[in-house]
Design a protein around this motif. Structure first.
Motif, mmCIF file in Angstrom:
data_model
loop_
_atom_site.group_PDB
_atom_site.id
_atom_site.type_symbol
_atom_site.label_atom_id
_atom_site.label_comp_id
_atom_site.label_asym_id
_atom_site.label_seq_id
_atom_site.Cartn_x
_atom_site.Cartn_y
_atom_site.Cartn_z
ATOM 1 N N HIS A 1 1.162 -1.050 -0.207
ATOM 2 C CA HIS A 1 0.095 0.090 0.155
ATOM 3 C C HIS A 1 0.915 1.043 0.142
ATOM 4 O O HIS A 1 1.072 2.555 -0.530
ATOM 5 C CB HIS A 1 -0.777 -0.050 0.730
ATOM 6 N N VAL B 1 0.267 4.069 -2.815
ATOM 7 C CA VAL B 1 -0.671 4.787 -2.938
ATOM 8 C C VAL B 1 -1.076 5.907 -3.998
ATOM 9 O O VAL B 1 0.428 6.828 -4.559
ATOM 10 C CB VAL B 1 -0.611 5.339 -0.995
ATOM 11 N N GLU B 2 -2.120 7.038 -4.124
ATOM 12 C CA GLU B 2 -1.821 7.879 -4.653
ATOM 13 C C GLU B 2 -3.707 8.832 -4.613
ATOM 14 O O GLU B 2 -3.611 8.603 -3.669
ATOM 15 C CB GLU B 2 -2.834 7.096 -6.432
ATOM 16 N N GLY B 3 -2.779 9.937 -5.329
ATOM 17 C CA GLY B 3 -3.923 10.852 -4.981
ATOM 18 C C GLY B 3 -3.855 11.925 -4.452
ATOM 19 O O GLY B 3 -2.827 12.002 -3.784
ATOM 20 N N TYR C 1 -5.801 -1.879 -4.905
ATOM 21 C CA TYR C 1 -7.158 -1.536 -4.777
ATOM 22 C C TYR C 1 -6.625 -0.272 -4.292
ATOM 23 O O TYR C 1 -5.908 0.474 -4.011
ATOM 24 C CB TYR C 1 -7.641 -1.674 -3.578
ATOM 25 N N ASP C 2 -8.421 1.256 -4.146
ATOM 26 C CA ASP C 2 -7.892 2.458 -3.864
ATOM 27 C C ASP C 2 -7.533 2.313 -2.858
ATOM 28 O O ASP C 2 -7.615 1.026 -1.984
ATOM 29 C CB ASP C 2 -9.236 3.182 -4.451
ATOM 30 N N ILE C 3 -6.905 3.654 -1.865
ATOM 31 C CA ILE C 3 -5.893 4.061 -0.459
ATOM 32 C C ILE C 3 -7.525 3.387 0.437
ATOM 33 O O ILE C 3 -6.861 2.889 1.293
ATOM 34 C CB ILE C 3 -5.492 5.130 -0.669
ATOM 35 N N ARG C 4 -8.685 3.579 0.379
ATOM 36 C CA ARG C 4 -9.583 3.698 0.919
ATOM 37 C C ARG C 4 -9.598 1.776 1.361
ATOM 38 O O ARG C 4 -9.531 0.931 2.554
ATOM 39 C CB ARG C 4 -11.057 4.378 0.601
ATOM 40 N N THR C 5 -9.914 1.160 0.480
ATOM 41 C CA THR C 5 -10.097 -0.284 0.472
ATOM 42 C C THR C 5 -8.698 -1.162 1.134
ATOM 43 O O THR C 5 -9.288 -2.163 1.294
ATOM 44 C CB THR C 5 -10.605 -0.925 -1.458
ATOM 45 N N SER C 6 -7.341 -0.267 0.556
ATOM 46 C CA SER C 6 -6.172 -1.019 1.055
ATOM 47 C C SER C 6 -6.261 -0.596 2.513
ATOM 48 O O SER C 6 -5.623 -1.660 3.561
ATOM 49 C CB SER C 6 -5.540 -0.135 0.479
ATOM 50 N N GLN D 1 -14.421 14.209 -2.750
ATOM 51 C CA GLN D 1 -14.710 12.556 -2.973
ATOM 52 C C GLN D 1 -15.098 12.604 -4.308
ATOM 53 O O GLN D 1 -15.850 11.198 -4.191
ATOM 54 C CB GLN D 1 -15.743 11.901 -1.826
#
Length: 182
Positions: free
Chosen positions: A51, A55-57, A113-118, A178
């Protein structure tokens, strides 16, 4: 290349430590618990590193740095656990496949996966490891091994703290959009 034909000590065998004076049958239980903790910690370590890399964003930098710190703390805790297993007369578990085989936790699959799911996946594993460490702290106490108990308490403090911080990352309150407003 080594010329040694036989292992000095086989994994799973525990030799009583004269210095620690913990009876072999107790040491066996403790080493088994510690190797389970070691396996779970390294499974979580590798997932957190994944992760950290992916991580991105908008919050990339802070989360990237934080997950690097989490991984460092997990590795430090794993080292403490492995050295205690060895001090008790055991052979610390090693190797990625062995860690996954002996861990009571399962890593997410190899996909990104997106960072929230991770982070949700990490939080779940942090919770499972927290419960396991508490059980092993109690085991060490019941067996009269107060040093192992204390070392596992140190590991637990880090695990709980990081789980708590990840829980905060997952809160709804954020300055980052969001989605788009219609």
């Amino acid at each position: 290349m080594s010329t040694q034909k036989e292992a000095r000590q086989r994994y799973g065998d525990v030799h009583e430590s004269e210095a620690l004076r913990i009876p072999e049958e107790k040491a066996e239980q403790l080493v088994d618990a510690l190797n389970t903790d070691l396996a779970a910690t390294y499974v979580l370590y590798h997932q957190v590193k994944k992760h950290h890399w992916l991580v991105e964003g908008a919050e990339f930098h802070d989360i990237h740095v934080y997950l690097g710190e989490v991984a460092d703390d997990l590795e430090e805790g794993a080292d403490m656990i492995a050295e205690r297993a060895q001090a008790l007369g055991g052979v610390p578990l090693s190797g990625g496949a062995n860690f996954e085989e002996h861990a009571p936790v399962s890593p997410e699959d190899a996909d990104a996966y997106d960072i929230r799911t991770s982070l949700e996946n990490d939080l779940e594993m942090f919770g499972d490891i927290t419960e396991m460490l508490r059980e092993h702290i109690q085991l060490a106490n019941n067996l009269g091994d107060y040093n192992t108990e204390e070392q596992l308490r140190e590991v637990l403090m880090d695990v709980e703290e990081h789980g708590h911080h990840i829980e905060h990352y997952l809160e709804d309150d954020t300055l980052v959009s969001q989605g788009t407003l219609d």
